[in-house]
Each structure stands twice: as C-alpha cells, then as structure tokens.
Design an enzyme around this catalytic site. Structure first.
Site, short mmCIF file in Angstrom:
data_model
loop_
_atom_site.label_atom_id
_atom_site.label_comp_id
_atom_site.label_asym_id
_atom_site.label_seq_id
_atom_site.Cartn_x
_atom_site.Cartn_y
_atom_site.Cartn_z
N GLY A 237 50.59 39.99 38.60
CA GLY A 237 51.01 40.41 39.75
C GLY A 237 50.93 41.87 40.72
CG ASP B 292 46.52 35.55 37.55
OD1 ASP B 292 46.38 34.24 36.82
OD2 ASP B 292 46.46 36.86 36.96
CG ASP C 59 50.94 34.49 42.50
OD1 ASP C 59 50.44 35.35 43.12
OD2 ASP C 59 51.09 34.68 40.75
#
Ligand code: B16
Ligand code: MG
Length: 216
Positions: free
Chosen positions: A47, A12, A10
C-alpha cells in the site's frame, strides 16, 4: 441499517495479489545495485507509494546518502521490470470471492470504485478483465498525498458525490485502514486481527467478507 452507497476497493492484496510481482521487481533491482531486500521488507511496502517504497528499502540498507534523483531513477528501473511482469496478469489472478462481492454489490445498486496507490492500476485492471465493473477509478495519479492520508478515498467519494460516512473501504494495508478512518469511512481489513486495531471489521481473506455484517 447503515445507508452504504459506495464500496472502495484497494487493488494489490484485495482484488489480486500483485505483491509477488512487486517483490520480484524490487529484488532484481536490489540485486543489481548491491542492496539487501527480502520478503519481510517487501511486506512493509504494501500500500506504500513507489517513491516511499524505495525510501524504506534505503532505510533497511542504512543508506541515507543516495540523492533523490538516483532514487527516482532506481524506482523507474524497478517499474520497468514490474510493467513486464504484470503483462502476465489474467482474469485467473482475481482473488477468490471478489467476483461474488462485485456481483452482490451490483444487485444491491451499491457503487463500486477503485482506490489504489498504484500508477499501474489501470493496466492491471485491464488485464484482469474487470474495467467495466468500476463506477470510478482512483489510482496513483489521482492525488499527491498517498495513504495513510485520506486524500485518495475522499477524492473518489467526492467524484461520485457520496458522503464519506456512506462509504466502505476494503484494504490489506495498515496505512490504507488509517486513510479510510481519517476519511470518516468504514474500514474493512483483510489480514490478521492483531495487525488492524483501527479497522471496523477484519477478515482473514476476501472470500470471508460478510457484506451483510459490514452494512448492518
Ligand atoms: P506502483 P495498492 C500498492 O498497491 C502496492 O501495494 C505497493 O506495494 C506499491 O508500491 C504501490 O501500489 C505503488 O505501485 O509502483 O505500481 O505505482 O495496494 O494500493 O493497490
Ligand atoms: Mg493493498
């Protein structure tokens, strides 16, 4: 020993912390529109896609009468502010330990991919100076259904021709770990243990990730 062939990261909260820039951009927009917004609400946006983020902000403000077209307009305004802010991102913004992990995976010939909900992921990666690291990039443009749907991670794995059980996902969002588990992948969470009941492994921060433990 698991036959792990791909790590999906991922962006961030795992590779860098753009959450602060998302916060500043949302805060400015909300101040403009007379909407309530604080750091606690910002945490709920981790997210989550841009359009779903503005819906959470509306829910927090108990506003259910704003037309979808206005929501899209406001989300676009926020994005213009966000794009200005991420121009400040440099390689110094890489989170501690992430370069070390990339190097170790390269040494082991394990593939590296990005699996971010952000439509700005490529710009951030470029400013971080790590474009060359990735074998494949999955971002906010790759699939329609965002996390917790498994679509993004499955799309990334499929493009590299690697089956889900040979993939590890590193995530800082509960929705991201849910997506990894419904994709049939190993889910490694960054954060507090009590927040991630579905994760296979939880580490306090990126620098604490133990690659041997994850691949054992
Ligand atoms: P954008 P990740 C996510 O990034 C952020 O955590 C989330 O706060 C943001 O709303 C989302 O990207 C969409 O970003 O507006 O740039 O398309 O954690 O999935 O890398
Ligand atoms: Mg994240």
């Amino acid at each position: 020993m698991k036959d792990i062939q791909l790590f999906i990261f991922d962006l961030d909260g795992v590779i860098t912390d753009t959450a602060e820039y998302h916060y500043l951009a949302w805060k400015e927009l909300c101040d403009d529109k007379g909407l309530l917004f604080d750091r606690e609400v910002n945490e709920r946006l981790r997210g989550v896609s841009r359009i779903d983020s503005i819906k959470i902000i509306m829910e927090h403000n108990k506003k259910d009468d704003i037309p979808e077209t206005t929501l899209v307009e406001w989300a676009t305004e926020k994005n213009e502010r966000y794009k200005q802010l991420i121009q400040k991102v440099t390689p110094n913004d890489l989170l501690e330990g992430i370069t070390d992990i990339f190097n170790k995976l390269k040494e082991k010939n394990i593939k590296i991919a990005l699996g971010s909900a952000s439509k700005n992921a490529k710009a951030v990666i470029k400013n971080l100076g790590i474009e060359e690291i990735f074998d494949f990039i999955g971002d906010g443009y790759s699939v329609d259904r965002s996390k917790p749907a498994p679509d993004l991670f499955l799309y990334v794995a499929k493009n590299l021709n690697i089956s889900p059980e040979k993939c590890v996902v590193i995530e800082d969002a509960v929705a991201g770990i849910e997506a990894a588990k419904s994709a049939g992948m190993l889910g490694v969470a960054i954060g507090k243990k009590e927040d991630f009941t579905k994760a296979d492994f939880v580490y306090n921060s990126v620098k604490d990730i133990d690659l041997d433990e994850v691949s054992k």
